[in-house]
Motif scaffolding. Sequence first.
Motif, PDB file in Angstrom:
ATOM      1  N   ASN A  63       0.835  -1.198   0.000  1.00  0.00           N
ATOM      2  CA  ASN A  63       0.000   0.000   0.000  1.00  0.00           C
ATOM      3  C   ASN A  63       0.873   1.252   0.000  1.00  0.00           C
ATOM      4  O   ASN A  63       1.719   1.426   0.871  1.00  0.00           O
ATOM      5  N   GLU A  64       0.665   2.101  -1.027  1.00  0.00           N
ATOM      6  CA  GLU A  64       1.318   3.414  -1.144  1.00  0.00           C
ATOM      7  C   GLU A  64       2.834   3.275  -1.265  1.00  0.00           C
ATOM      8  O   GLU A  64       3.606   4.014  -0.674  1.00  0.00           O
ATOM      9  N   ASN A  65       3.227   2.333  -2.127  1.00  0.00           N
ATOM     10  CA  ASN A  65       4.636   2.031  -2.342  1.00  0.00           C
ATOM     11  C   ASN A  65       5.364   3.127  -3.121  1.00  0.00           C
ATOM     12  O   ASN A  65       6.594   3.232  -3.046  1.00  0.00           O
ATOM     13  N   LEU A  66       4.635   3.939  -3.877  1.00  0.00           N
ATOM     14  CA  LEU A  66       5.278   5.031  -4.610  1.00  0.00           C
ATOM     15  C   LEU A  66       5.631   6.196  -3.689  1.00  0.00           C
ATOM     16  O   LEU A  66       6.595   6.930  -3.941  1.00  0.00           O
ATOM     17  N   HIS A  67       4.854   6.373  -2.637  1.00  0.00           N
ATOM     18  CA  HIS A  67       5.081   7.496  -1.727  1.00  0.00           C
ATOM     19  C   HIS A  67       6.034   7.144  -0.588  1.00  0.00           C
ATOM     20  O   HIS A  67       6.750   8.013  -0.081  1.00  0.00           O
ATOM     21  N   VAL A 103      -2.946   9.107  -8.213  1.00  0.00           N
ATOM     22  CA  VAL A 103      -2.630   8.715  -9.586  1.00  0.00           C
ATOM     23  C   VAL A 103      -3.716   9.222 -10.525  1.00  0.00           C
ATOM     24  O   VAL A 103      -3.431   9.836 -11.552  1.00  0.00           O
ATOM     25  N   VAL A 104      -4.990   9.000 -10.146  1.00  0.00           N
ATOM     26  CA  VAL A 104      -6.092   9.525 -10.962  1.00  0.00           C
ATOM     27  C   VAL A 104      -6.615  10.853 -10.430  1.00  0.00           C
ATOM     28  O   VAL A 104      -7.367  11.541 -11.119  1.00  0.00           O
ATOM     29  N   GLU A 105      -6.218  11.225  -9.211  1.00  0.00           N
ATOM     30  CA  GLU A 105      -6.797  12.427  -8.604  1.00  0.00           C
ATOM     31  C   GLU A 105      -6.153  13.716  -9.112  1.00  0.00           C
ATOM     32  O   GLU A 105      -6.805  14.744  -9.229  1.00  0.00           O
ATOM     33  N   THR A 106      -4.837  13.679  -9.378  1.00  0.00           N
ATOM     34  CA  THR A 106      -4.120  14.905  -9.680  1.00  0.00           C
ATOM     35  C   THR A 106      -2.898  14.594 -10.527  1.00  0.00           C
ATOM     36  O   THR A 106      -2.411  13.458 -10.541  1.00  0.00           O
ATOM     37  N   CYS A 107      -2.401  15.609 -11.227  1.00  0.00           N
ATOM     38  CA  CYS A 107      -1.146  15.455 -11.966  1.00  0.00           C
ATOM     39  C   CYS A 107      -0.034  16.275 -11.323  1.00  0.00           C
ATOM     40  O   CYS A 107       1.030  16.465 -11.917  1.00  0.00           O
ATOM     41  N   SER A 108      -0.271  16.768 -10.113  1.00  0.00           N
ATOM     42  CA  SER A 108       0.708  17.639  -9.454  1.00  0.00           C
ATOM     43  C   SER A 108       1.492  16.942  -8.351  1.00  0.00           C
ATOM     44  O   SER A 108       2.296  17.573  -7.672  1.00  0.00           O
ATOM     45  N   ASP A 109       1.279  15.635  -8.147  1.00  0.00           N
ATOM     46  CA  ASP A 109       2.004  14.874  -7.143  1.00  0.00           C
ATOM     47  C   ASP A 109       3.168  14.162  -7.832  1.00  0.00           C
ATOM     48  O   ASP A 109       2.992  13.169  -8.526  1.00  0.00           O
ATOM     49  N   TYR A 117       3.957   4.952 -11.891  1.00  0.00           N
ATOM     50  CA  TYR A 117       3.240   3.753 -11.450  1.00  0.00           C
ATOM     51  C   TYR A 117       3.449   2.615 -12.448  1.00  0.00           C
ATOM     52  O   TYR A 117       3.722   1.468 -12.070  1.00  0.00           O
ATOM     53  N   ILE A 118       3.332   2.938 -13.733  1.00  0.00           N
ATOM     54  CA  ILE A 118       3.540   1.921 -14.764  1.00  0.00           C
ATOM     55  C   ILE A 118       4.962   1.376 -14.701  1.00  0.00           C
ATOM     56  O   ILE A 118       5.185   0.155 -14.785  1.00  0.00           O
ATOM     57  N   ALA A 119       5.938   2.267 -14.538  1.00  0.00           N
ATOM     58  CA  ALA A 119       7.336   1.829 -14.472  1.00  0.00           C
ATOM     59  C   ALA A 119       7.552   0.892 -13.286  1.00  0.00           C
ATOM     60  O   ALA A 119       8.256  -0.124 -13.387  1.00  0.00           O
TER      61      ALA A 119
END
Length: 290
Positions: A63-67, A103-109, A117-119
């Motif tokens: 959960n939330e591995n990108l952050h 990921v779908v909520e904003t493009c500013s994070d 995410y894809i990578a």
Amino acid sequence: MLEFVPAHQIIARGHNIFWEDPKFIPAWVRNLSGPDLWSAVNSRIQSLMTKYKDQFIHWDVSNENLHFDFYEQRLGHNATLEFFRTAHQADPLATLFMNEFNVVETCSDGKSTVDGYIARLRELQQDGVYMDGIGLEGHFTVPNPPLMRAVLDKLTSLNLPIWLTEVDISNSLTQEMQATYLEQVLREGFSHPSVNGIMLWTALHPKGCYQMCLTDDKFRNLPAGDVVDKLLKEWYTHEVNGQTDEHGSFSFSGFLGEYRIVVKYGKNRTAASTFSLGRGDETRHFNIQL
């Protein structure tokens, strides 16, 4: 709870096995490292997956591995890979997810772009991880449907089912605006062919509603609840009646799901059966013999 759920024809998903954010990791775990931490994480996976095997259709493994990356900092870059491998071995029938916000909520994070995410997912797949699904939390304030659609289109390239796992609208808005924006998000998600399911984040805490609730504490609908009821009614194939043509055929369009069909001829001849309408580009043909 797991006795209540199947008795009411509710399907459950497991959220989550590991949360990478140190703020939500027990203090005794944060104090472990090396072999002791490996022992603790393996014990957690095995105990969860053994106790609840076959009871959850999904598991959010990471959960939330990108952050956040608590476990990878302590155990190495392959820690997440090992989590997925162990979880799959413990319950091969469960669908395993990564789950992420913004990921779908904003493009500013900058931490959770769709490309990032894809990578990350492709990296894990190339290392041999067995992963089945993409989890998108969906904590919105003001949604951007074109951005949401573009993100879903990009994620489709991974050929994995996508779930909107924690949809809510910020309580910084009025309940009426929450309902308006919730409808936009639900329509966008429901209409996308790669989205397999949507879950709402209608959580409560001791002081009441966390962000967005469907009812008040007396179970009376709030505006968001009215939206959900309206869409459920709209996205449901109601009873369809008709007469076959000269070839004995009758066609209808319906939503995905289970159907019961009853055919009558004259006064005394009746046949009944059930069939499932699933995904696919081709028209489904179902025969019933009188």
